[in-house]
Structure formats: C-alpha cells, structure tokens
Enzyme design. Structure first.
Site, PDB file in Angstrom:
ATOM      1  CE  LYS A 131      -8.826   1.942  10.369  1.00 34.58           C
ATOM      2  NZ  LYS A 131      -7.454   2.412  10.182  1.00 34.58           N
ATOM      3  CB  CYS A 136      -5.615   7.036   3.552  1.00 32.07           C
ATOM      4  SG  CYS A 136      -4.409   5.716   3.583  1.00 32.07           S
ATOM      5  CG  ASP A 154     -15.285   5.595   7.026  1.00 33.13           C
ATOM      6  OD1 ASP A 154     -15.126   4.714   7.900  1.00 33.13           O
ATOM      7  OD2 ASP A 154     -14.350   6.044   6.334  1.00 33.13           O
ATOM      8  CD  GLN A 193      -9.529   6.098  12.751  1.00 36.84           C
ATOM      9  OE1 GLN A 193      -9.296   5.957  13.940  1.00 36.84           O
ATOM     10  NE2 GLN A 193      -8.723   5.617  11.822  1.00 36.84           N
ATOM     11  CG  HIS A 235      -9.506   6.669   4.910  1.00 37.06           C
ATOM     12  ND1 HIS A 235      -9.415   5.708   3.941  1.00 37.06           N
ATOM     13  CD2 HIS A 235      -8.476   6.446   5.753  1.00 37.06           C
ATOM     14  CE1 HIS A 235      -8.371   4.933   4.194  1.00 37.06           C
ATOM     15  NE2 HIS A 235      -7.778   5.358   5.293  1.00 37.06           N
TER      16      HIS A 235
END
Ligand code: PMP
Length: 402
Positions: A224, A360, A198, A201, A121
């Site tokens: 999220k 993104c 990261d 998600q 991303h």
C-alpha cells in the site's frame, strides 16, 4: 477542467499503461502502483544474482544480506524507531497482526479484556476475536462518533483495569479519518495494557513518528506504501518485543536446536522464520528511498487538493451519501435508490477502477445499515483528470440507473 496535475505520475510506469488501456485507477487504498525506482531495484537484485540472506558466506549472499538489512535501517528511519532491531519483516499487515495475536497469547487470562474499535479492518479484528475465543476473553468495541472517529470520551470508560490490549487503526480504510491513536495509546498505557496500531492506511499518508505515537506495536504493508506485495513491517518497542513468544519455527530464527528442545533468537530475526521475502524487502528499501526524496509538503498539498476536489464533486450530485466525513485519501459512498453493486458494474464497464463491497469491515458496514459501498481512493500519482473521468462515468451510470 481540473488543473490538478501530479508531478510524480511519470515516476509510475503503470499509470501510463492504465492510460493506454483506458483504465482510471482509483483503488490505491487496496494496493498502490509502484515507482520505477522500486521496479529497477527488484529487477536489479534478481537479474544481478539472487541469493539467500543471513546464511551464505559467498559474495552474492553477502550482497543480498547487506541490501536486505539496509531496508531495516531505512524502515527504522522512516518510522523514527529507537533502534533498527525494533523492525521485524513479515509478509504483510495481516501477518504482523496474526503474529501479535499468537505471540502475546500467553499474557492473557480468562476474563481479561481486549479492546478494538467499531471501524477495524478484518485484519485487526479477527485475530483478536479468535484469541478472545481461544482464551475466554472479553472483546470490547469502541464506538464511533457520527463523523467516523473513535469516541474518546466513551473509550475512557471501556479501557479499564481488566484491559490487557488495545488494537486500533490509525486511518480507517472505509471512513478515511485519522483516529486519536496517541490519546488511546495513553489510555491503554495508564491501565498497563499493550497497544497495537494498524497503520496499513495511515503509513501511506505522511511520515509518522512511532515514538511520538506512543504505541507498543505498529504494523503496515509495503504494497500500500508503493512497495512490492508480500512484505509487511512490524514495529515493536524493545520492551514490548521482549514480551512476544515465538510463533513460527524453522530456519534462521533458532540459536541452538536439538531433537528434544531448542533456543530461539530475539527480535527481529527470531520472528523471521524461514527464507524471508528477500527481493521484496530490498525493493521496499528502494521505494522508501524514492518516497524520502519527494517533497513531503508538496505531496500532502496535492493529496489534500485532490481529496477536496473529490468531495466537492460528490457533494453536488443528488442522492450521493458519504460514509462518515472523510478527511483524506478516500471517500466511501452510496447513492440513494441505487444498488452499489449495479453502480460498480457500470463504473467498471467505463474503465473506472474503484472498490465495491464491504471493504473487509463487515461489522462496520452492518452497523451503518449497509450491505456495501463504493470506495474511491487516491494515490499521489492521481490527478484532476482521473477525477473528471470518474465523475463523467458516475453521471452516465446514474442516468442509466435512475
Ligand atoms: N488494515 C487496514 C486498515 C487495511 O486497509 C488493510 C488492507 N486492506 C489491512 C489491514 C490488511 O493489509 P494486508 O492485506 O496488506 O495484510
């Protein structure tokens, strides 16, 4: 007719609101809806008396500080952090990653290497790219296999002795695949490099044992994870946090200030300059309590069944192409002979809320030879009826477009 029903749907007031206005929400990877427990907490804090944290001696201030710090305990428990002091509150995954790119800058010499992957991303690419440009570093990009997983064999060749940092996603927001984070973090460690994961998600699907992942830093966003927006988490192993330089300066992050020079606090408070997103952090605590109370196996089973139904429905439709081989949570797709933007338009007109564009991850889309794709993403509150409405709308749109 699909028989998949989410037993948690009623916990999310927005789903009833969407039903009432004829909207089918299939964009949870962009941001998730919120459980009532989180909304009650937000209102409870604000209506019960807002106060700043870590400053005031009065009762409202003490109450706010206690609730705010309780979320730090919950977040540490959620991620199985070694200590609550390893949890820093930020304003989102993006801010967490920028904090790292500035806070670690002093560790790099010209010619050093930062390794990212081809599926990152922008939030986990651009801070490192800009750091590389500022310091004259090399940015290496790990290639993917055809399914959309970082190729471990080739990664071993790219994570070499000049590598100072590895930054990779746990779960791709475009390809919906788990990445071999543990193995990659081990490769980085073997070279003496720091690793950043990261989890924007990944954190949403299942609970992850941060110590077992073996990375130095892990970031995610509350919004999220069914929590409020404006709040992010940065987890750092204690030794890794000790290497960070302070990056934002102001109230409460300081130990001793004078006109000429100042001394700053260690993590976590040293990295939480100014008034933090107090009500959001408190409401994130309520969200984590709600999520911790769910039957995790039942949630995983429901999400897997929904995803299987999504893939099965896409597989029987002519001309639909998936990006990679998604394993959970989402599917990104194009349709032969149809422009994604046109399809998105017709889906929107029918009340289907999906995401279209480059997600993104422009360099990934370019690498795949695409200008855009449609992404359908699922939350634990979605059920089979949402997918039925999506497929009916998709069929109608494709009939018009082809
Ligand atoms: N990384 C990934 C994989 C994401 O999907 C996102 C959100 N789209 C981000 C980072 C950035 O998160 P935020 O916008 O909440 O800062």
């Amino acid at each position: 007719m699909s028989s998949l029903v989410s037993p948690w749907r009623q916990d999310f007031p927005a789903l009833a609101a969407f039903d009432a206005e004829g909207q089918t929400y299939l964009d949870s990877a962009a941001t998730a809806q919120k459980p009532r427990a989180m909304l009650d907490s937000l209102l409870g804090h604000l209506a019960g008396g807002a106060a700043n944290v870590h400053r005031a001696q009065h009762l409202p201030g003490e109450r706010a500080t206690r609730a705010f710090e309780a979320t730090r305990d919950q977040a540490a428990a959620w991620l199985n952090a070694a200590s609550r002091d390893e949890i820093v509150f930020t304003r989102g995954a993006t801010e967490s990653l920028n904090l790292l790119a500035y806070g670690l800058e002093h560790l790099f010499q010209p010619g050093d290497r930062i390794v990212v992957s081809a599926l990152e991303h922008h939030a986990n690419l651009l801070p490192w790219q800009q750091l590389a440009l500022r310091r004259g570093l090399e940015l290496a990009v790990l290639p993917l296999d055809a399914a959309g997983t970082i190729d471990l064999g080739r990664a071993a060749g790219l994570i070499g002795p000049r590598t100072r940092l590895l930054a990779i996603s746990q779960l791709s927001n475009v390809l919906g695949r788990w990445q071999p984070v543990r193995e990659l973090a081990a490769l980085a460690r073997a070279q003496g490099a720091l690793s950043v994961v990261d989890g924007a998600q990944g954190a949403v699907h299942g609970r992850h044992d941060i110590q077992a992942l073996g990375c130095d830093f892990y970031v995610c966003s509350s919004h999220k994870l069914y929590g409020p927006d404006g709040v992010g988490l940065l987890h750092g192993r204690r030794e890794a946090l000790e290497r960070l330089r302070h990056w934002q300066f102001g109230g409460e992050m300081v130990l001793q200030a004078d006109y000429e020079e100042s001394r700053f606090r260690a993590a976590p408070l040293g990295f939480e300059a100014g008034t933090p997103p107090i009500s959001g952090v408190i409401a994130l605590g309520a969200t984590l309590a709600y999520l911790a109370g769910l039957d995790a196996t039942a949630v995983a089973r429901h999400e897997a069944a929904l995803h299987a139904e999504l893939l099965a429905g896409l597989a029987v439709r002519d001309g639909v192409r998936l990006l990679g081989e998604p394993q959970l949570a989402l599917a990104s797709l194009t349709v032969d002979g149809v422009h994604s933007a046109d399809l998105a338009h017709l889906l929107t007109d029918q009340g289907i809320a999906v995401r279209t564009g480059h997600h993104c991850a422009m360099p990934l889309l370019k690498r795949l030879g695409l200008s855009g794709a449609i992404r359908v993403s699922l939350g634990l509150y979605n059920d089979g009826a949402d997918l039925e409405r999506f497929f009916a709308a998709l069929d109608q749109a494709l009939e018009l477009l082809r």
